[in-house]
Scaffold this motif. Structure first.
Motif, PDB file in Angstrom:
ATOM      1  N   CYS A  34       0.448   4.856   1.279  1.00  0.00           N
ATOM      2  CA  CYS A  34      -0.416   5.567   2.219  1.00  0.00           C
ATOM      3  C   CYS A  34      -0.487   7.055   1.868  1.00  0.00           C
ATOM      4  CB  CYS A  34       0.095   5.380   3.653  1.00  0.00           C
ATOM      5  SG  CYS A  34      -0.024   3.657   4.210  1.00  0.00           S
ATOM      6  N   ALA A  81      -2.075   7.494  10.209  1.00  0.00           N
ATOM      7  CA  ALA A  81      -3.269   8.346  10.136  1.00  0.00           C
ATOM      8  C   ALA A  81      -3.477   9.114  11.433  1.00  0.00           C
ATOM      9  CB  ALA A  81      -4.496   7.497   9.810  1.00  0.00           C
ATOM     10  N   CYS A  83       2.065   0.455   5.530  1.00  0.00           N
ATOM     11  CA  CYS A  83       2.477   1.364   4.449  1.00  0.00           C
ATOM     12  C   CYS A  83       3.789   0.888   3.833  1.00  0.00           C
ATOM     13  CB  CYS A  83       2.653   2.788   4.977  1.00  0.00           C
ATOM     14  SG  CYS A  83       1.182   3.487   5.766  1.00  0.00           S
ATOM     15  N   GLN A  86      -6.689   7.052   2.925  1.00  0.00           N
ATOM     16  CA  GLN A  86      -7.358   7.485   4.148  1.00  0.00           C
ATOM     17  C   GLN A  86      -8.863   7.649   3.918  1.00  0.00           C
ATOM     18  OE1 GLN A  86      -6.142  11.355   5.896  1.00  0.00           O
ATOM     19  NE2 GLN A  86      -5.710  10.184   7.738  1.00  0.00           N
ATOM     20  N   PHE A 107      -0.819   1.658   8.890  1.00  0.00           N
ATOM     21  CA  PHE A 107      -1.515   2.854   8.420  1.00  0.00           C
ATOM     22  C   PHE A 107      -2.243   3.556   9.561  1.00  0.00           C
ATOM     23  CE2 PHE A 107      -5.386   4.938   7.001  1.00  0.00           C
ATOM     24  CZ  PHE A 107      -4.872   5.844   6.090  1.00  0.00           C
ATOM     25  N   TRP A 156       0.804  -1.214   0.000  1.00  0.00           N
ATOM     26  CA  TRP A 156       0.000   0.000   0.000  1.00  0.00           C
ATOM     27  C   TRP A 156       0.840   1.268   0.000  1.00  0.00           C
ATOM     28  CZ3 TRP A 156      -4.898  -0.106  -1.194  1.00  0.00           C
ATOM     29  CH2 TRP A 156      -5.655  -1.250  -0.931  1.00  0.00           C
ATOM     30  N   SER A 197       4.770   5.953   1.411  1.00  0.00           N
ATOM     31  CA  SER A 197       3.846   6.950   1.953  1.00  0.00           C
ATOM     32  C   SER A 197       4.226   8.339   1.442  1.00  0.00           C
ATOM     33  CB  SER A 197       3.879   6.937   3.489  1.00  0.00           C
ATOM     34  OG  SER A 197       3.073   7.972   4.026  1.00  0.00           O
ATOM     35  N   HIS A 247       6.533   7.459   7.500  1.00  0.00           N
ATOM     36  CA  HIS A 247       5.442   6.504   7.710  1.00  0.00           C
ATOM     37  C   HIS A 247       5.659   5.182   6.980  1.00  0.00           C
ATOM     38  CE1 HIS A 247       2.430   9.956   8.770  1.00  0.00           C
ATOM     39  NE2 HIS A 247       3.263   9.667   9.749  1.00  0.00           N
ATOM     40  N   ALA A 265      -7.903  -0.841   8.755  1.00  0.00           N
ATOM     41  CA  ALA A 265      -6.742   0.045   8.771  1.00  0.00           C
ATOM     42  C   ALA A 265      -5.637  -0.506   9.657  1.00  0.00           C
ATOM     43  CB  ALA A 265      -7.155   1.433   9.242  1.00  0.00           C
TER      44      ALA A 265
END
Length: 227
Positions: free
Chosen positions: A117, A157, A140, A122, A153, A115, A143, A148, A135
Motif C-alpha cells: 500500500c 487511505a 495491505c 492509492q 487499504f 499488496w 505499506s 497499516h 479498495a
C-alpha cells in the motif's frame, strides 16, 4: 480456432474456457469475437502490454488463481471500455503501474494479493470506476507506513494521504539535516570561546609568574622634583 488446451462454446457470444490448462502465459491466438474468457487456475505470471487489444467484444475476463506478479502499463488497452468484470484475485500482485487500470469500467476483483500500500496503489484505485468496493477488499500485506500492514487499504487511505508521505519525509530529513548543521556550528562556537578563554588564562598565569623588576637604591626616580 480455439486456443490449444481451451474449450470454446457459443452461448450469447463466444465463451473461451482455459481454466486448469497448465498455461504459463496468456494465449496470443484468442479469437477476436471472444466475449467471456476464463484463464483462471493456471501458472500465468504476467499480463503483457496490449495482449487483449483485438478482443473488442470482451466483457468478462477471469485471471484469478494464477501466479501473476506483473501487469504492464497498457495490459488492458483495447478492452478497458468494454470489459464489465475483471477478476485478478488470488495472485501474487504487490503493485501495478499507476496507469494500468486507466479508463477501466469493469468491476474489478483484486483481493487476496500481497499488496504493497503506497501512493501508486492509492492513485490506481481512485482511477477505477468501482474504487470504493475494490479498495474495501484490498488488504495491505506491506505499506509505506508500518502501522497499516495487515489492515484494509480503505482504512489506511482514510487515515493518511499516502501520496503526501514522500514530501513529508523529505521535509523531515531536511529539518534533521539543518538541526545537525546548527548543532555543529554551536558546538564549534562554544569550543572556540572556551579554547580562547583557556589560552587567555594560561597567558595571564605566565605573566604573573614572571619576576617583578626591583628598583635599585641609587637609581633616581623617574620623576624629578624641581625646586
Amino acid at each position: 480456432m480455439c486456443p490449444k488446451g481451451c474449450l470454446c462454446s457459443s452461448s450469447g457470444g463466444l465463451n473461451v474456457t482455459c481454466s486448469n490448462a497448465n498455461l504459463k502465459e496468456i494465449p496470443r491466438d484468442l479469437p477476436p469475437e471472444t466475449v467471456l474468457l476464463y484463464l483462471d487456475s493456471n501458472q500465468i505470471t504476467s499480463i503483457p502490454n496490449e495482449i487483449f487489444k483485438d478482443l473488442h467484444q470482451l466483457r468478462v475476463l477471469n485471471l484469478s488463481k494464477n501466479g501473476i506478479e506483473f501487469i504492464d502499463e497498457h495490459a488492458f488497452k483495447g478492452v478497458a471500455e468494454t470489459l464489465q468484470t475483471l477478476d485478478l484475485s488470488d495472485n501474487r500482485i504487490q503493485s501495478v503501474h499507476k496507469n494500468a487500470f486507466n479508463n477501466l469500467k469493469a468491476r474489478a476483483r483484486i483481493a487476496n494479493n500481497p499488496w504493497h500500500c503506497d501512493c501508486t496503489l492509492q492513485q490506481v484505485l481512485r482511477s477505477m470506476a468501482s474504487n470504493h468496493e475494490t479498495a474495501h477488499n484490498v488488504i495491505c500485506k506491506t505499506s509505506v507506513l508500518d502501522e497499516h500492514a495487515g489492515r484494509p487499504f480503505l482504512n489506511a487511505a482514510n487515515d493518511a494521504d499516502l501520496c503526501n508521505l514522500p514530501k513529508k519525509t523529505t521535509d523531515y530529513a531536511m529539518l534533521v539535516t539543518m538541526f545537525g548543521w546548527f548543532t555543529m556550528v554551536i558546538s564549534y562556537v562554544v569550543y572556540y570561546v572556551r579554547q580562547n578563554q583557556e589560552d587567555a588564562r594560561r597567558h595571564l598565569e605566565y605573566l604573573k609568574s614572571l619576576p617583578s623588576r626591583q628598583k635599585k637604591a641609587d637609581e633616581p626616580d623617574d620623576i624629578s622634583t624641581v625646586v
